[in-house]
Write an enzyme that holds these catalytic residues in place. Structure first.
Site, PDB file in Angstrom:
ATOM      1  CE  LYS A 198     -84.203  10.554  10.175  1.00 55.64           C
ATOM      2  NZ  LYS A 198     -84.689  11.732  10.706  1.00 55.64           N
ATOM      3  CD  GLU A 273     -80.033  17.316  -3.803  1.00 57.83           C
ATOM      4  OE1 GLU A 273     -79.486  18.222  -3.610  1.00 57.83           O
ATOM      5  OE2 GLU A 273     -81.307  17.213  -3.786  1.00 57.83           O
ATOM      6  CB  CYS A 307     -80.258  21.483  -2.752  1.00 56.72           C
ATOM      7  SG  CYS A 307     -81.494  20.408  -3.655  1.00 56.72           S
TER       8      CYS A 307
END
Length: 512
Positions: A198, A273, A307
């Site tokens: 997805k 994560e 990130c």
């Protein structure tokens, strides 16, 4: 030796390349890939994906819901046994074919990702090649995926092996979406798992390309299924589906918490994560020129939408003034522009909602009492898209919101510190724990700080340089589990213990 083409020529070549791709994309739209077929949503619903460059509609995208997820999960479950039982040499061959296909289409992937996400071409040109490397790396590990340990005892021969866990769900983010998708999908396929993917609804274009390339490479139908849609619809259905044994997710910490709740009734294994507010700590004995390069790169590359960005600069007080002076000049010189222009260093942010979020922190900084030394407002870029000025905030302290909350944009907060103890305290006083970067020429200090930092990954005298066999992941609110090498197999596979008796040990006799 041929000279490289002028940047203006590359810019025009990129526009020439992307134009027919966009024309076809708009004509065809984007459907799901379920059991090897490109299909619309069962409901017939769609949504539009728009370019952050100018707001133009790129494609109509199938809007998946629980019915589509069920169809994809069923296909993955039916394909699992044959994929699991396929010889590792054949799986290796197929995954190398996927890598070949990615390399053959790398330029198309790069320019489409620029238009779809706003990321600068200078970074996206390499992202597709890195994605191919991900597939090659894990392709070559297919043969050893089941490897375990031999731990003999006096009376038994004990061995361990690994077996694929089953169909898994992979939910990926919108920042460098193609490459990050391969980080999750390649090891899952190498392990022998089937996948329902997805992708983020803000960046569906290259996920559809990956699904097509995997099929064209000869990977059997149902092994990789892709369902587009929104997190609260398709994503939630995926995390709750009983046929899905594990969820690998990259995204916001709050979403990770929601996925844990949604997957709890079916006892799903999760790998997260998540977010980060990562420190880069620069001591006065560091190579300051290299440190400056790394500081600028790790927050302003990829639009700051990463990130692992070093969004907090912890700088020793006695060098802070001169270092920040040089940093300020570098930030002012950053080139904001069209993502297809190879001279561009910062392109438009992914979405108007994300632009609004990043811009809201300009007021937060001022309200906190900090100083916006550079930037601090939206930028009128080519196409009128979601551009923002690269921003540098000074005069801050560690408890300010701009030092605690993840902005996820080209936004750097400077925090002075006095000594090693102070630097560690400031760095750890945060809910996140993904990465840390330390700059010092004192080896003992480097090792002490690395050991003390509450983060899953530490780079000493370096920016983030990814090495695929090493563990990638965070602690605290930054995640659960590790990617990379055998660490990925620990997630996508179950460890099984087999004990073979020598036939000599004493068995207790009962009922005599």
């Amino acid at each position: 030796m041929d000279k490289p083409a002028p940047k203006a020529d590359v810019f025009q070549a990129n526009r020439d390349r992307v134009a027919p791709l966009l024309k076809k994309l708009r004509a065809d739209g984007i459907g799901h890939m379920i059991d090897g077929k490109i299909v619309p949503s069962i409901s017939g619903e769609t949504f539009e994906t728009k370019s952050p460059v100018d707001g133009a509609v790129l494609a109509s995208v199938a809007r998946g819901n629980a019915e589509d997820i069920d169809a994809a999960a069923t296909a993955a479950a039916l394909a699992f046994k044959s994929w699991r039982d396929m010889g590792p040499a054949m799986r290796r061959k197929l995954l190398h074919r996927v890598a070949d296909a990615i390399e053959d289409n790398a330029e198309d992937i790069a320019v489409l990702e620029c238009i779809d996400t706003g990321q600068a071409y200078r970074f996206m040109a390499k992202a597709a090649i890195r994605a191919a490397e991900n597939f090659r790396f894990f392709a070559d590990k297919c043969a050893e995926a089941r490897d375990g340990l031999n731990t003999p005892s006096d009376e038994h021969w004990n061995i361990s092996t690994r077996v694929p866990i089953g169909p898994v769900g992979v939910i990926t983010p919108w920042n460098t979406p193609f490459m990050l998708s391969t980080w999750k999908i390649a090891p899952a396929l190498a392990a022998g798992c089937t996948v329902v993917h997805k992708p983020a609804e803000w960046s569906p274009v290259t996920a559809a390309i990956l699904a097509r390339l995997v099929k064209e490479a000869g990977v059997p139908d149902g092994v990789l299924n892709t369902v587009h849609g929104f997190g609260e619809e398709a994503g939630k259905a995926l995390t709750e589906h009983p046929a899905i044994k594990a969820i690998g997710f990259v995204g916001e910490s709050a979403t990770g918490s929601a996925i844990m709740v949604q997957g709890a009734p079916t006892l799903k294994r999760v790998h997260f994560e998540l977010g980060g507010k990562n420190p880069v700590i620069v001591f006065d004995d560091a190579d300051l020129d290299r440190a400056l390069d790394a500081v600028v790169f790790m927050i302003y590359s990829l639009n700051g939408e990463r990130c692992t960005s070093s969004s907090r600069l912890l700088i020793q007080q006695n060098i802070a003034e001169k270092f920040v002076e040089k940093l300020t000049a570098r930030v002012k010189a950053l080139k904001v522009g069209h993502p297809l222009d190879p001279a561009t260093e910062i392109g438009p942010l992914i979405h108007e909602r994300h632009l609004a979020k990043v811009c809201s922190y300009f007021d937060v900084a001022r309200q906190d009492g900090a100083t916006i030394a550079v930037g601090g407002k939206a930028y009128d870029g080519p196409g009128g898209g979601h551009y923002v000025e690269p921003t540098l905030v000074t005069g801050a302290h560690g408890r300010m919101r701009v030092a605690q909350e993840e902005v996820f944009g080209p936004f750097l907060t400077v925090l002075p510190f006095t000594d090693e103890v102070d630097a560690i305290a400031i760095a750890n006083d945060i809910r996140y724990g993904l990465t840390g970067y330390v700059w010092t020429n004192n080896v003992g200090r480097a090792l002490r700080v690395a050991d003390a930092l509450e983060a899953g990954m530490i780079w000493l005298n370096s920016e983030n340089v990814r090495h695929l066999p090493t563990p990638f992941g965070g602690m605290k609110a930054s995640g659960i589990g590790r990617d990379g090498g055998d660490y990925s197999f620990d997630f996508y596979m179950e460890t099984k213990h087999v004990s073979l008796a020598r036939g000599t040990h004493r068995i207790q006799k009962l009922g005599i």
